[in-house]
Design a protein around this motif. Structure first.
Motif, PDB file in Angstrom:
ATOM      1  N   GLY A  41       0.837  -1.212   0.000  1.00 14.31           N
ATOM      2  CA  GLY A  41       0.000   0.000   0.000  1.00 14.31           C
ATOM      3  C   GLY A  41       0.866   1.254   0.000  1.00 14.31           C
ATOM      4  O   GLY A  41       0.605   2.208  -0.747  1.00 14.31           O
ATOM      5  N   SER A  44       2.451   1.740  -3.377  1.00 18.68           N
ATOM      6  CA  SER A  44       1.476   2.233  -4.348  1.00 18.68           C
ATOM      7  C   SER A  44       1.250   3.736  -4.144  1.00 18.68           C
ATOM      8  O   SER A  44       1.191   4.513  -5.111  1.00 18.68           O
ATOM      9  CB  SER A  44       0.164   1.451  -4.166  1.00 18.68           C
ATOM     10  N   TYR A  45       1.138   4.163  -2.882  1.00 17.22           N
ATOM     11  CA  TYR A  45       0.946   5.579  -2.551  1.00 17.22           C
ATOM     12  C   TYR A  45       2.137   6.379  -3.105  1.00 17.22           C
ATOM     13  O   TYR A  45       1.970   7.422  -3.747  1.00 17.22           O
ATOM     14  CB  TYR A  45       0.847   5.721  -1.023  1.00 17.22           C
ATOM     15  N   LYS A  51       4.009  10.195  -9.799  1.00 17.44           N
ATOM     16  CA  LYS A  51       3.342  10.553 -11.071  1.00 17.44           C
ATOM     17  C   LYS A  51       2.657  11.922 -10.964  1.00 17.44           C
ATOM     18  O   LYS A  51       2.794  12.781 -11.827  1.00 17.44           O
ATOM     19  CB  LYS A  51       2.279   9.494 -11.430  1.00 17.44           C
ATOM     20  N   LEU A  89       5.512  13.421   4.489  1.00 18.78           N
ATOM     21  CA  LEU A  89       4.566  12.303   4.656  1.00 18.78           C
ATOM     22  C   LEU A  89       5.336  11.115   5.207  1.00 18.78           C
ATOM     23  O   LEU A  89       6.310  10.663   4.591  1.00 18.78           O
ATOM     24  CB  LEU A  89       3.935  11.935   3.298  1.00 18.78           C
ATOM     25  N   LEU A  90       4.897  10.623   6.366  1.00 13.97           N
ATOM     26  CA  LEU A  90       5.473   9.409   6.940  1.00 13.97           C
ATOM     27  C   LEU A  90       4.547   8.272   6.531  1.00 13.97           C
ATOM     28  O   LEU A  90       3.449   8.142   7.089  1.00 13.97           O
ATOM     29  CB  LEU A  90       5.523   9.519   8.464  1.00 13.97           C
ATOM     30  N   LEU A  91       4.952   7.494   5.542  1.00 17.23           N
ATOM     31  CA  LEU A  91       4.063   6.427   5.075  1.00 17.23           C
ATOM     32  C   LEU A  91       3.943   5.334   6.131  1.00 17.23           C
ATOM     33  O   LEU A  91       4.942   4.907   6.711  1.00 17.23           O
ATOM     34  CB  LEU A  91       4.595   5.834   3.766  1.00 17.23           C
ATOM     35  N   ASP A 113      -0.045  14.484   6.704  1.00 20.36           N
ATOM     36  CA  ASP A 113      -1.102  13.494   6.928  1.00 20.36           C
ATOM     37  C   ASP A 113      -1.762  13.662   8.302  1.00 20.36           C
ATOM     38  O   ASP A 113      -2.453  12.740   8.761  1.00 20.36           O
ATOM     39  CB  ASP A 113      -0.536  12.079   6.756  1.00 20.36           C
ATOM     40  N   VAL A 163      -5.014   7.183  10.526  1.00 22.69           N
ATOM     41  CA  VAL A 163      -4.920   7.863   9.228  1.00 22.69           C
ATOM     42  C   VAL A 163      -6.169   7.683   8.362  1.00 22.69           C
ATOM     43  O   VAL A 163      -6.326   8.361   7.352  1.00 22.69           O
ATOM     44  CB  VAL A 163      -3.660   7.468   8.397  1.00 22.69           C
ATOM     45  N   LEU A 225      -6.797  -1.844   0.237  1.00 20.78           N
ATOM     46  CA  LEU A 225      -5.774  -2.305  -0.705  1.00 20.78           C
ATOM     47  C   LEU A 225      -5.289  -3.661  -0.231  1.00 20.78           C
ATOM     48  O   LEU A 225      -4.776  -3.791   0.872  1.00 20.78           O
ATOM     49  CB  LEU A 225      -4.585  -1.349  -0.716  1.00 20.78           C
ATOM     50  N   PRO A 251      -7.500   0.402  -8.858  1.00 22.66           N
ATOM     51  CA  PRO A 251      -7.195   1.829  -8.764  1.00 22.66           C
ATOM     52  C   PRO A 251      -8.224   2.671  -9.526  1.00 22.66           C
ATOM     53  O   PRO A 251      -9.142   2.106 -10.118  1.00 22.66           O
ATOM     54  CB  PRO A 251      -5.821   1.921  -9.419  1.00 22.66           C
ATOM     55  N   GLY A 255      -7.547   6.417  -4.145  1.00 21.15           N
ATOM     56  CA  GLY A 255      -6.084   6.577  -4.140  1.00 21.15           C
ATOM     57  C   GLY A 255      -5.608   7.706  -5.033  1.00 21.15           C
ATOM     58  O   GLY A 255      -4.735   8.497  -4.650  1.00 21.15           O
ATOM     59  N   ALA A 256      -6.188   7.790  -6.232  1.00 18.40           N
ATOM     60  CA  ALA A 256      -5.756   8.800  -7.204  1.00 18.40           C
ATOM     61  C   ALA A 256      -5.996  10.217  -6.670  1.00 18.40           C
ATOM     62  O   ALA A 256      -5.217  11.131  -6.925  1.00 18.40           O
ATOM     63  CB  ALA A 256      -6.498   8.583  -8.516  1.00 18.40           C
ATOM     64  N   THR A 258      -6.230  10.879  -3.347  1.00 16.62           N
ATOM     65  CA  THR A 258      -5.443  11.018  -2.111  1.00 16.62           C
ATOM     66  C   THR A 258      -4.101  11.680  -2.391  1.00 16.62           C
ATOM     67  O   THR A 258      -3.706  12.648  -1.741  1.00 16.62           O
ATOM     68  CB  THR A 258      -5.191   9.627  -1.481  1.00 16.62           C
TER      69      THR A 258
HETATM   70  N1  LIG Z   1       0.700   8.049   6.146  1.00 17.40           N
HETATM   71  C1  LIG Z   1      -0.057   7.171   5.471  1.00 17.40           C
HETATM   72  N2  LIG Z   1       0.468   6.003   5.064  1.00 17.40           N
HETATM   73  C2  LIG Z   1      -0.311   5.114   4.371  1.00 17.40           C
HETATM   74  C3  LIG Z   1      -1.638   5.429   4.076  1.00 17.40           C
HETATM   75  C4  LIG Z   1      -2.160   6.678   4.501  1.00 17.40           C
HETATM   76  O1  LIG Z   1      -3.338   7.030   4.255  1.00 17.40           O
HETATM   77  N3  LIG Z   1      -1.336   7.526   5.191  1.00 17.40           N
HETATM   78  N4  LIG Z   1      -2.413   4.547   3.353  1.00 17.40           N
HETATM   79  C5  LIG Z   1      -1.914   3.370   2.733  1.00 17.40           C
HETATM   80  C6  LIG Z   1      -2.037   3.446   1.246  1.00 17.40           C
HETATM   81  N5  LIG Z   1      -3.121   4.199   0.648  1.00 17.40           N
HETATM   82  C7  LIG Z   1      -4.369   4.468   1.195  1.00 17.40           C
HETATM   83  O2  LIG Z   1      -4.927   3.898   2.075  1.00 17.40           O
HETATM   84  C8  LIG Z   1      -2.914   4.665  -0.679  1.00 17.40           C
HETATM   85  C9  LIG Z   1      -2.520   3.788  -1.662  1.00 17.40           C
HETATM   86  C10 LIG Z   1      -2.328   4.235  -2.986  1.00 17.40           C
HETATM   87  C11 LIG Z   1      -2.521   5.584  -3.281  1.00 17.40           C
HETATM   88  C12 LIG Z   1      -2.335   6.076  -4.686  1.00 17.40           C
HETATM   89  O3  LIG Z   1      -1.767   7.142  -4.881  1.00 17.40           O
HETATM   90  N6  LIG Z   1      -2.822   5.332  -5.654  1.00 17.40           N
HETATM   91  C13 LIG Z   1      -2.749   5.710  -7.062  1.00 17.40           C
HETATM   92  C14 LIG Z   1      -1.548   5.034  -7.719  1.00 17.40           C
HETATM   93  C15 LIG Z   1      -1.683   3.537  -7.906  1.00 17.40           C
HETATM   94  C16 LIG Z   1      -0.389   2.807  -8.305  1.00 17.40           C
HETATM   95  O4  LIG Z   1       0.289   3.214  -9.256  1.00 17.40           O
HETATM   96  O5  LIG Z   1      -0.115   1.795  -7.638  1.00 17.40           O
HETATM   97  C17 LIG Z   1      -4.091   5.350  -7.733  1.00 17.40           C
HETATM   98  O6  LIG Z   1      -4.915   4.648  -7.106  1.00 17.40           O
HETATM   99  O7  LIG Z   1      -4.288   5.828  -8.846  1.00 17.40           O
HETATM  100  C18 LIG Z   1      -2.900   6.460  -2.281  1.00 17.40           C
HETATM  101  C19 LIG Z   1      -3.104   5.999  -0.985  1.00 17.40           C
HETATM  102  C20 LIG Z   1      -0.477   2.996   3.132  1.00 17.40           C
HETATM  103  N7  LIG Z   1       0.188   3.944   3.965  1.00 17.40           N
END
Ligand SMILES: Nc1nc2c(c(=O)[nH]1)N[C@@H](CN(C=O)c1ccc(C(=O)N[C@@H](CCC(=O)O)C(=O)O)cc1)CN2
Length: 272
Positions: A41, A44-45, A51, A89-91, A113, A163, A225, A251, A255-256, A258
């Motif tokens: 996840g 992917s974020y 992009k 952003l701390l993922l 976040d 989050v 996800l 997707p 996510g897009a 976010t």
């Molecule tokens: N600090 C945080 N860390 C993480 C979060 C969060 O909300 N805050 N969430 C997850 C991942 N997530 C949402 O829950 C997330 C995943 C993907 C995307 C994203 O930009 N998706 C795009 C690109 C897809 C690709 O190329 O793989 C899309 O859907 O078009 C945003 C948020 C984990 N950690």
């Protein structure tokens, strides 16, 4: 019916570009992302951010650590006080050894976040935080593109993290929705789902929600996800959904939006 975010994202990108030109957003600021380990996840974020940042001309600084190291705290301290950095952003997931310290030391103005005590406390108390978590904001934006007025709607959220689920609960309460927050220990989840007008799901259990689990006119916002057959998929199994039921894809859904909202937050100008 599928509710995609493409047009909303395009409009948002146009708005951000215009605001950079007009100077209401600071397009010179850089965005800094910390990723820990190999969570799919989080990866992917990060891909989405790379992009979208490219299309907006925003510089992204990415730090990745495959294991715990003192370098994390050094890099973080440097970025946290660099004026060129608009936000960090701390993922999630974050290595346990540093999670508390990073969230405690993060400058609330750079806390994209909304994970610091200041920003969380402000959101949970009905005050104005510098930043609100991007994933629940994106989910709500997509939901409101379909149903503008959420007053009195029965809403079920399946997630209780800081989050996603908890901030979403507060954002929905502000919209006067009636919210039930469900989680892994909730009994009779399907009873809650059946009577909901709107479901927000973020369990990460691939394709675990089927058409028959929700009402015939339900709106289902998929924030989940998970992995299925080597592919990233949402919580919802779209096969068999009725025309009267509205579902967001993964997707192409939450996510897009976010990653775009997060980058917009990074360019915000704050008063001292
Ligand atoms: N600090 C945080 N860390 C993480 C979060 C969060 O909300 N805050 N969430 C997850 C991942 N997530 C949402 O829950 C997330 C995943 C993907 C995307 C994203 O930009 N998706 C795009 C690109 C897809 C690709 O190329 O793989 C899309 O859907 O078009 C945003 C948020 C984990 N950690």
């Amino acid at each position: 019916m599928e509710l995609r975010s493409d047009q909303i994202k395009k409009d948002l990108l146009d708005k951000i570009k215009k605001q950079i030109e007009e100077g209401t957003l600071d397009g010179t600021k850089e965005c800094c992302v910390f990723r820990f380990g190999e969570d799919s996840g989080a990866k992917s974020y990060e891909r989405g951010l790379v992009k979208t940042a490219q299309s907006l001309g925003i510089k992204l600084r990415t730090h990745h650590y495959d294991q715990m190291t003192d370098q994390i705290l050094e890099d973080f301290a440097r970025e946290n006080k660099d004026d060129q950095v608009g936000g960090i952003l701390l993922l999630e997931p974050i290595f346990k050894e540093v999670e508390d310290q990073l969230k405690r030391d993060l400058d609330p103005k750079k806390d994209l976040d909304g994970v610091t005590l200041y920003n969380r406390g402000a959101l949970y108390s009905g005050l104005t935080p510098y930043h609100i978590p991007a994933t629940p904001r994106a989910a709500l934006m997509l939901c409101k593109s379909y149903w503008q007025d959420l007053s009195g709607k029965e809403v079920v959220v399946i997630n209780r993290t800081t989050v996603v689920g908890k901030p979403l609960l507060h954002l929905l309460l502000k919209e006067n929705a009636t919210v039930t927050l469900c989680h892994s220990k909730t009994k009779n989840l399907k009873d809650h789902l059946k009577r909901a007008d709107i479901v927000f799901t973020a369990t990460g259990r691939a394709h675990s929600i089927q058409s028959e689990d929700v009402g015939d006119h339900a709106l289902v916002i998929d924030i989940g996800l998970g992995m299925k057959d080597g592919k990233l998929v949402g919580d919802v199994d779209y096969q068999g959904f009725k025309d009267s039921q509205v579902v967001t894809p993964v997707p192409g859904g939450v996510g897009a939006l976010t990653n775009t909202l997060l980058l917009e937050s990074c360019l915000k100008k704050h008063r001292d």
